[in-house]
Design a protein around this motif. Sequence first.
Motif, PDB file in Angstrom:
ATOM      1  N   LEU A  14       0.828  -1.208   0.000  1.00  0.00           N
ATOM      2  CA  LEU A  14       0.000   0.000   0.000  1.00  0.00           C
ATOM      3  C   LEU A  14       0.864   1.261   0.000  1.00  0.00           C
ATOM      4  CD1 LEU A  14      -2.827  -1.073   2.484  1.00  0.00           C
ATOM      5  CD2 LEU A  14      -3.011  -0.769   0.005  1.00  0.00           C
ATOM      6  N   ALA A  15       1.985   1.229   0.718  1.00  0.00           N
ATOM      7  CA  ALA A  15       2.885   2.386   0.731  1.00  0.00           C
ATOM      8  C   ALA A  15       3.443   2.645  -0.660  1.00  0.00           C
ATOM      9  CB  ALA A  15       4.018   2.161   1.736  1.00  0.00           C
ATOM     10  N   ALA A  16       3.791   1.570  -1.372  1.00  0.00           N
ATOM     11  CA  ALA A  16       4.316   1.731  -2.730  1.00  0.00           C
ATOM     12  C   ALA A  16       3.260   2.324  -3.656  1.00  0.00           C
ATOM     13  CB  ALA A  16       4.792   0.379  -3.268  1.00  0.00           C
ATOM     14  N   VAL A  17       2.017   1.847  -3.547  1.00  0.00           N
ATOM     15  CA  VAL A  17       0.951   2.355  -4.402  1.00  0.00           C
ATOM     16  C   VAL A  17       0.612   3.796  -4.039  1.00  0.00           C
ATOM     17  CG1 VAL A  17      -1.456   2.040  -5.102  1.00  0.00           C
ATOM     18  CG2 VAL A  17       0.014   0.045  -4.769  1.00  0.00           C
ATOM     19  N   ARG A  18       0.591   4.103  -2.748  1.00  0.00           N
ATOM     20  CA  ARG A  18       0.256   5.459  -2.310  1.00  0.00           C
ATOM     21  C   ARG A  18       1.323   6.478  -2.669  1.00  0.00           C
ATOM     22  NH1 ARG A  18      -1.609   3.020   3.455  1.00  0.00           N
ATOM     23  NH2 ARG A  18      -3.786   2.539   2.933  1.00  0.00           N
ATOM     24  N   SER A  19       2.495   6.005  -3.065  1.00  0.00           N
ATOM     25  CA  SER A  19       3.533   6.946  -3.487  1.00  0.00           C
ATOM     26  C   SER A  19       3.159   7.639  -4.793  1.00  0.00           C
ATOM     27  CB  SER A  19       4.880   6.224  -3.640  1.00  0.00           C
ATOM     28  OG  SER A  19       4.835   5.301  -4.724  1.00  0.00           O
ATOM     29  N   VAL A  20       2.215   7.033  -5.544  1.00  0.00           N
ATOM     30  CA  VAL A  20       1.770   7.659  -6.802  1.00  0.00           C
ATOM     31  C   VAL A  20       0.266   7.894  -6.834  1.00  0.00           C
ATOM     32  CG1 VAL A  20       3.691   6.720  -8.126  1.00  0.00           C
ATOM     33  CG2 VAL A  20       1.564   5.424  -7.992  1.00  0.00           C
ATOM     34  N   VAL A  21      -0.489   7.195  -5.983  1.00  0.00           N
ATOM     35  CA  VAL A  21      -1.945   7.340  -5.935  1.00  0.00           C
ATOM     36  C   VAL A  21      -2.314   8.053  -4.645  1.00  0.00           C
ATOM     37  CG1 VAL A  21      -4.171   6.155  -5.935  1.00  0.00           C
ATOM     38  CG2 VAL A  21      -2.271   5.236  -7.275  1.00  0.00           C
ATOM     39  N   VAL A  22      -3.011   9.189  -4.767  1.00  0.00           N
ATOM     40  CA  VAL A  22      -3.293  10.041  -3.614  1.00  0.00           C
ATOM     41  C   VAL A  22      -4.787  10.001  -3.298  1.00  0.00           C
ATOM     42  CG1 VAL A  22      -3.194  12.405  -2.716  1.00  0.00           C
ATOM     43  CG2 VAL A  22      -1.357  11.547  -4.182  1.00  0.00           C
ATOM     44  N   GLY A  23      -5.112   9.951  -1.995  1.00  0.00           N
ATOM     45  CA  GLY A  23      -6.488  10.120  -1.549  1.00  0.00           C
ATOM     46  C   GLY A  23      -7.400   8.941  -1.763  1.00  0.00           C
ATOM     47  N   MET A  24      -6.845   7.723  -1.879  1.00  0.00           N
ATOM     48  CA  MET A  24      -7.678   6.542  -2.107  1.00  0.00           C
ATOM     49  C   MET A  24      -7.358   5.451  -1.093  1.00  0.00           C
ATOM     50  SD  MET A  24      -7.583   6.304  -6.290  1.00  0.00           S
ATOM     51  CE  MET A  24      -8.296   4.650  -6.254  1.00  0.00           C
ATOM     52  N   ASP A  25      -7.039   5.835   0.145  1.00  0.00           N
ATOM     53  CA  ASP A  25      -6.552   4.874   1.130  1.00  0.00           C
ATOM     54  C   ASP A  25      -7.513   3.714   1.353  1.00  0.00           C
ATOM     55  OD1 ASP A  25      -4.429   6.535   1.297  1.00  0.00           O
ATOM     56  OD2 ASP A  25      -4.726   7.148   3.372  1.00  0.00           O
ATOM     57  N   ASP A  26      -8.785   4.016   1.651  1.00  0.00           N
ATOM     58  CA  ASP A  26      -9.735   2.949   1.965  1.00  0.00           C
ATOM     59  C   ASP A  26     -10.040   2.079   0.746  1.00  0.00           C
ATOM     60  OD1 ASP A  26     -11.434   1.771   4.103  1.00  0.00           O
ATOM     61  OD2 ASP A  26     -13.059   2.304   2.729  1.00  0.00           O
TER      62      ASP A  26
END
Length: 321
Positions: free
Chosen positions: A15-27
Amino acid sequence: MNDSISIAETGERILAAVRSVVVGMDDPLEIALATILAGGHVLFEDVPGLGKTLAARSLASALGLDFRRLQCTPDMLPGDVTGSYVYAPDSGEFVFRPGPVFTGLLLADEINRTTPKTQSAMLEAMAERQVTVEGNSFPLPAPFHVIATSNPIEYEGTYALPEAQLDRFMVRLTVGYPEPAGETQILLNRVARQQEATNVAPVIDSARLVAVQQTVEAIHVHPDIAQYCVDLTRATRHAQNVAVGASPRGSLGLLLLGRALAALDGREFVRPDDIKRIAVPVLAHRLTLTPQAWAQGVSAEQIVANVVGQVPVPPTVGAPA
């Protein structure tokens, strides 16, 4: 508990790797990852431009899966998905050329833009992990998952997914517009990259993903939790404004996804809160509403939320003895 903690740590790194490029979609991202760990398929349904395609591609990269993207169009044929037989001049025979469905993760972008005949070509692949072309069956690689996107607000030139196709998706997720700070961060990330393309390094590979999925299968499910899944699903069949409620596949989806969420949380057991959290994304797209519901502006999501509020919750379930 070691296996569950290992899955939780692996999930955090993915999830950390994906969130490095995708913002605001945590849930939505966590539920999408849990769906893949549970062996299911994901449908993202929301307006264009919210990063659904980027999220799917980034998730595939972080999981180390082969990734193919299918841009669905009205003139697409079933063979464009499954593959087809082509003539080989050197041998004088027809040989099978695999289509894009032969991959680890298939992104079917704007799946509601292609015809029902082509949509149904994915049905066997999603349900049975194989395709049949001209009477011959071909197994798909393992793991195999589909992430599809759909635009719910545009109907010109689109074909609504039939109920049988929708039912093959374990969850239907909405992304929603980002918060102002998140939207600003999207712009700043683009400035910092100095290019349009994004890159997510693999965190695990397909073999490790299969091992994680097998560990999720060992997560403990108390009989009360299983009964709670059934009670929620059965309640949708008798809810007001519902013509056809969720099938037993909905109950199974709640249980399987609940186990994956427990594993991502580092637990060896499923809690009622896990089931309540995923009730709407698992059950809402499986309901067929009455015409009165549409006229009154009642949504399937509202109906499932009401059901969750009405069905008694079992006592908090702890670790197996």
